[in-house]
Scaffold this motif. Sequence first.
Motif, PDB file in Angstrom:
ATOM      1  N   SER A  49       0.814  -1.220   0.000  1.00  0.00           N
ATOM      2  CA  SER A  49       0.000   0.000   0.000  1.00  0.00           C
ATOM      3  C   SER A  49       0.846   1.269   0.000  1.00  0.00           C
ATOM      4  O   SER A  49       0.363   2.332  -0.401  1.00  0.00           O
ATOM      5  CB  SER A  49      -0.982   0.004   1.170  1.00  0.00           C
ATOM      6  N   LYS A  53       0.718   0.806  -4.460  1.00  0.00           N
ATOM      7  CA  LYS A  53      -0.685   1.204  -4.586  1.00  0.00           C
ATOM      8  C   LYS A  53      -0.885   2.282  -5.647  1.00  0.00           C
ATOM      9  O   LYS A  53      -1.772   2.162  -6.497  1.00  0.00           O
ATOM     10  CB  LYS A  53      -1.211   1.688  -3.232  1.00  0.00           C
ATOM     11  N   THR A  58      -5.251   0.836  -7.514  1.00  0.00           N
ATOM     12  CA  THR A  58      -6.350   0.164  -6.831  1.00  0.00           C
ATOM     13  C   THR A  58      -6.159   0.299  -5.325  1.00  0.00           C
ATOM     14  O   THR A  58      -5.055   0.569  -4.861  1.00  0.00           O
ATOM     15  CB  THR A  58      -6.401  -1.337  -7.216  1.00  0.00           C
ATOM     16  N   GLU A  59      -7.236   0.102  -4.576  1.00  0.00           N
ATOM     17  CA  GLU A  59      -7.160   0.236  -3.122  1.00  0.00           C
ATOM     18  C   GLU A  59      -6.344  -0.874  -2.480  1.00  0.00           C
ATOM     19  O   GLU A  59      -5.709  -0.687  -1.450  1.00  0.00           O
ATOM     20  CB  GLU A  59      -8.556   0.270  -2.506  1.00  0.00           C
ATOM     21  N   SER A  60      -6.389  -2.064  -3.066  1.00  0.00           N
ATOM     22  CA  SER A  60      -5.592  -3.195  -2.588  1.00  0.00           C
ATOM     23  C   SER A  60      -5.066  -3.932  -3.813  1.00  0.00           C
ATOM     24  O   SER A  60      -5.472  -3.660  -4.938  1.00  0.00           O
ATOM     25  CB  SER A  60      -6.421  -4.115  -1.684  1.00  0.00           C
ATOM     26  N   ASP A  79      -8.779  -8.062   2.237  1.00  0.00           N
ATOM     27  CA  ASP A  79      -9.765  -6.991   2.361  1.00  0.00           C
ATOM     28  C   ASP A  79     -10.816  -7.285   3.429  1.00  0.00           C
ATOM     29  O   ASP A  79     -11.400  -6.363   3.995  1.00  0.00           O
ATOM     30  CB  ASP A  79     -10.462  -6.738   1.018  1.00  0.00           C
ATOM     31  N   ASP A  99      -3.261  -6.611   1.026  1.00  0.00           N
ATOM     32  CA  ASP A  99      -2.081  -5.771   1.231  1.00  0.00           C
ATOM     33  C   ASP A  99      -1.014  -6.710   1.788  1.00  0.00           C
ATOM     34  O   ASP A  99      -1.340  -7.741   2.378  1.00  0.00           O
ATOM     35  CB  ASP A  99      -2.387  -4.649   2.230  1.00  0.00           C
TER      36      ASP A  99
END
Length: 121
Positions: A49, A53, A58-60, A79, A99
Amino acid sequence: MTSAASPAMQKADLDAIAPDVHGLISKQTAQLDGIDVTRVRFDPGARWSNDLKSYAGTESCELPHVAIVLSGRLGVEMDDGSTEEFGPNQVMLLPPGHDAWTVGDEACVFVEFSRGNDYYA
């Protein structure tokens, strides 16, 4: 009876491949017919992250990973909040949505095989 054609023997040297570096994470990928093999190094303090990232957008991490840890330790959080830690000679299958970070003061090095994409297509 028909038999499937077998690919020719193939060889690649990961040490001869220039690393793709993103912060404290580097990757060296050998491409063989039908499969990519990537040596990944998470240096001490590396975290997906923080280091990848923004590159991934993307968020993860949305890539699946099938890998064997060669050295060091890797922490992973999915997640859904579940966590696991992987160390030397352990095999991991990580689904999309996670992550990951280096645990401790030793770099974590693992070798992953692109065939994980088969499970999450």
